[in-house]
Design a protein around this motif. Structure first.
Motif, PDB file in Angstrom:
ATOM      1  N   PHE A 229       0.843  -1.140   0.019  1.00  0.00           N
ATOM      2  CA  PHE A 229      -0.022   0.142   0.002  1.00  0.00           C
ATOM      3  C   PHE A 229       0.858   1.286  -0.035  1.00  0.00           C
ATOM      4  O   PHE A 229       0.363   2.306   0.415  1.00  0.00           O
ATOM      5  CB  PHE A 229      -0.808   0.027   1.331  1.00  0.00           C
TER       6      PHE A 229
ATOM      7  N   ILE B 250      -8.475  -6.618   1.837  1.00  0.00           N
ATOM      8  CA  ILE B 250      -8.360  -5.342   1.570  1.00  0.00           C
ATOM      9  C   ILE B 250      -7.930  -4.853   0.297  1.00  0.00           C
ATOM     10  O   ILE B 250      -8.588  -4.044  -0.167  1.00  0.00           O
ATOM     11  CB  ILE B 250      -6.871  -4.586   2.614  1.00  0.00           C
ATOM     12  N   LEU B 251      -7.349  -5.644  -0.339  1.00  0.00           N
ATOM     13  CA  LEU B 251      -6.892  -4.984  -1.838  1.00  0.00           C
ATOM     14  C   LEU B 251      -8.183  -5.353  -2.606  1.00  0.00           C
ATOM     15  O   LEU B 251      -8.321  -4.497  -3.566  1.00  0.00           O
ATOM     16  CB  LEU B 251      -5.689  -6.112  -2.269  1.00  0.00           C
ATOM     17  N   ARG B 252      -8.929  -6.177  -2.395  1.00  0.00           N
ATOM     18  CA  ARG B 252     -10.126  -6.531  -3.221  1.00  0.00           C
ATOM     19  C   ARG B 252     -11.213  -5.416  -2.961  1.00  0.00           C
ATOM     20  O   ARG B 252     -12.138  -5.232  -3.693  1.00  0.00           O
ATOM     21  CB  ARG B 252     -10.897  -7.699  -2.797  1.00  0.00           C
ATOM     22  N   THR B 253     -11.001  -4.707  -1.805  1.00  0.00           N
ATOM     23  CA  THR B 253     -12.032  -3.387  -1.776  1.00  0.00           C
ATOM     24  C   THR B 253     -11.582  -2.143  -2.362  1.00  0.00           C
ATOM     25  O   THR B 253     -12.164  -1.209  -2.159  1.00  0.00           O
ATOM     26  CB  THR B 253     -11.970  -3.313  -0.238  1.00  0.00           C
ATOM     27  N   ILE B 254     -10.394  -2.132  -2.888  1.00  0.00           N
ATOM     28  CA  ILE B 254      -9.870  -0.744  -3.555  1.00  0.00           C
ATOM     29  C   ILE B 254     -10.217  -0.836  -5.071  1.00  0.00           C
ATOM     30  O   ILE B 254      -9.761  -1.742  -5.713  1.00  0.00           O
ATOM     31  CB  ILE B 254      -8.306  -0.938  -3.124  1.00  0.00           C
ATOM     32  N   PRO B 255     -10.997   0.064  -5.172  1.00  0.00           N
ATOM     33  CA  PRO B 255     -11.586   0.045  -6.790  1.00  0.00           C
ATOM     34  C   PRO B 255     -10.286   0.062  -7.850  1.00  0.00           C
ATOM     35  O   PRO B 255     -10.313  -0.417  -9.028  1.00  0.00           O
ATOM     36  CB  PRO B 255     -12.340   1.122  -7.018  1.00  0.00           C
ATOM     37  N   LYS B 256      -9.162   0.949  -7.472  1.00  0.00           N
ATOM     38  CA  LYS B 256      -8.296   1.138  -8.360  1.00  0.00           C
ATOM     39  C   LYS B 256      -7.109   0.156  -8.695  1.00  0.00           C
ATOM     40  O   LYS B 256      -6.250  -0.034  -9.517  1.00  0.00           O
ATOM     41  CB  LYS B 256      -7.286   2.511  -7.927  1.00  0.00           C
ATOM     42  N   ILE B 257      -7.365  -0.977  -7.824  1.00  0.00           N
ATOM     43  CA  ILE B 257      -6.539  -2.260  -7.902  1.00  0.00           C
ATOM     44  C   ILE B 257      -7.330  -3.236  -8.553  1.00  0.00           C
ATOM     45  O   ILE B 257      -8.179  -3.975  -7.955  1.00  0.00           O
ATOM     46  CB  ILE B 257      -5.874  -2.730  -6.649  1.00  0.00           C
TER      47      ILE B 257
ATOM     48  N   SER C 117      -5.557  -8.029  -7.735  1.00  0.00           N
ATOM     49  CA  SER C 117      -5.194  -8.206  -6.317  1.00  0.00           C
ATOM     50  C   SER C 117      -3.808  -9.281  -6.499  1.00  0.00           C
ATOM     51  O   SER C 117      -2.773  -8.859  -5.898  1.00  0.00           O
ATOM     52  CB  SER C 117      -6.176  -8.662  -5.550  1.00  0.00           C
TER      53      SER C 117
END
Length: 308
Positions: A51, A124-131, A134
Motif C-alpha cells: 500500500f 483489503i486489496l479487493r476493496t480498493i477500486p483502483k486495484i 489483487s
C-alpha cells in the motif's frame, strides 16, 4: 559484632535473577503467541510495500518490517520465545534450545499466522477500486528469482543471499537471547534491526524475506508461477539456520567443557533445552530440582528474566 552472611546462590542463578513461582505459559498459549506474532510480522512486512504510495511514505518497507518484529518480540516473546520465523525455530532446534516436537508445532502456528495475515491483506486489496488485479499486486512483494526477480537475479545468487541472510539472522537471535549474554535485554532490537538490514538487501535482489512463512503467504496469493519457486525460499533459509544452529551448539559444548564444576549447582534443564553432554558432566547432582515442567526454549527464559 556479628559477621554478615552472604545469601547463598543456588542453581547457578544470581539472587537478582532468582526464579519466581509464576506458572509457565501453556502450550496453546505459546502456539497462539507464535501465530499472532507471525501475523503481525507478515501484515507489516507485506502490507507496507503493498500500500505504499510513491514519494509519500516516509518509512521504508524494510524498516517497517524490522520494527514490527521488534514489537512482536517485546509483546509476545515472553510466551513463546519470539521466533515468528520457521528459520529461527529450526536454528533453535538444532542448537538444542527447543524440542523437535515443539519446533514442528511452532512451524505450523507460524504458517497459520502468516496465511491469516496474507488473507487479510488480500481482502483489503479487493476493496480498493483502483486495484483491478489483487494477485498482480502481490507479485510485487513475492520472492522470486530469474524473471520473477526485480534485478533478474539468477537462482544461484538468490539462494546464496537467502542462506547467508538466514544464517546471520538466526545467529543474531541465538547470540542475543543467550542467557550468557549480558546484553540480552536488547535482543528484540538487535533481531529487528538485523531483519531490516537484510530485507533492504534482499529487496533489491529478489524480495528475499529470509522467512519461509512470509514467502509462503505471499506466493499463495500471487500468480501461480510464484509457487514453482517457493521451494528455494524454504530450502535456503533452513540451510542457513542449520549452519547457525550447529555453530552455536558447538559454542555451548565448548563452554560446558571449559566451565568448572560448581558443588551446589542445579543442572539447568529449563524450557526443554537439550543440554550438551559436557554441561551435564560438569554439574554435580542437586538435592532438588525445579518442579515446573520443562517445555519451552532458552529464549523464553530471556523474556521471562528466568535465565542467566
Amino acid at each position: 559484632m556479628s559477621t554478615p552472611v552472604s545469601a547463598p546462590v543456588t542453581g547457578g542463578i544470581k539472587p537478582s535473577a532468582a526464579r519466581d513461582d509464576s506458572p509457565r505459559p501453556g502450550f496453546v498459549a505459546r502456539l497462539s503467541a507464535e501465530a499472532l506474532g507471525t501475523l503481525f510480522v507478515v501484515v507489516a512486512g507485506l502490507g507496507v510495500p503493498l500500500f505504499t504510495i510513491p514519494q509519500s511514505n516516509p518509512l521504508p518497507a524494510s524498516l517497517a518490517a524490522g520494527l514490527a518484529l521488534t514489537a512482536a518480540m517485546l509483546a509476545f516473546g515472553y510466551l513463546s520465545g519470539g521466533h515468528f520465523n520457521p528459520a529461527v525455530t529450526v536454528g533453535n532446534a538444532i542448537a538444542g534450545r527447543i524440542r523437535l516436537t515443539e519446533a514442528a508445532a511452532y512451524l505450523g502456528a507460524q504458517l497459520v499466522g502468516a496465511l491469516l495475515g496474507a488473507v487479510t491483506l488480500f481482502a483489503i486489496l479487493r476493496t480498493i477500486p483502483k486495484i483491478s488485479d489483487s494477485r498482480a499486486a502481490f507479485d510485487t512483494v513475492t520472492a522470486g528469482f530469474g524473471e520473477h526477480s526485480i534485478t533478474q537475479a539468477p537462482m544461484a545468487g538468490v539462494l546464496l543471499v537467502e542462506v547467508l541472510g538466514a544464517a546471520l539472522l538466526v545467529a543474531v537471535y541465538l547470540g542475543t537471547t543467550s542467557r550468557h549474554n549480558p546484553s540480552r535485554a536488547a535482543a528484540p532490537f538487535a533481531v529487528g534491526l538485523t531483519t531490516a538490514v537484510l530485507l533492504q538487501l534482499g529487496q533489491a535482489i529478489g524480495n528475499d524475506p529470509f522467512n519461509p512463512a512470509r514467502a509462503t503467504a505471499s506466493a499463495l496469493f500471487s500468480n501461480v508461477d510464484s509457487l514453482g519457486q517457493l521451494w528455494l525460499f524454504w530450502v535456503a533459509p533452513v540451510v542457513g539456520a542449520a549452519l547457525a544452529g550447529l555453530v552455536f551448539r558447538g559454542f555451548a559444548q565448548t563452554a560446558a567443557q571449559l566451565q568448572p564444576a560448581v558443588p551446589n549447582a542445579v543442572p539447568d534443564e529449563d524450557d526443554g533445552e537439550e543440554d550438551a553432554a559436557g554441561a551435564r558432566a560438569a554439574a554435580a547432582p542437586a538435592p532438588a530440582q525445579d518442579s515446573r515442567t520443562a517445555d519451552g526454549d532458552e529464549a523464553r527464559d530471556f523474556f521471562d528474566k528466568r535465565g542467566v
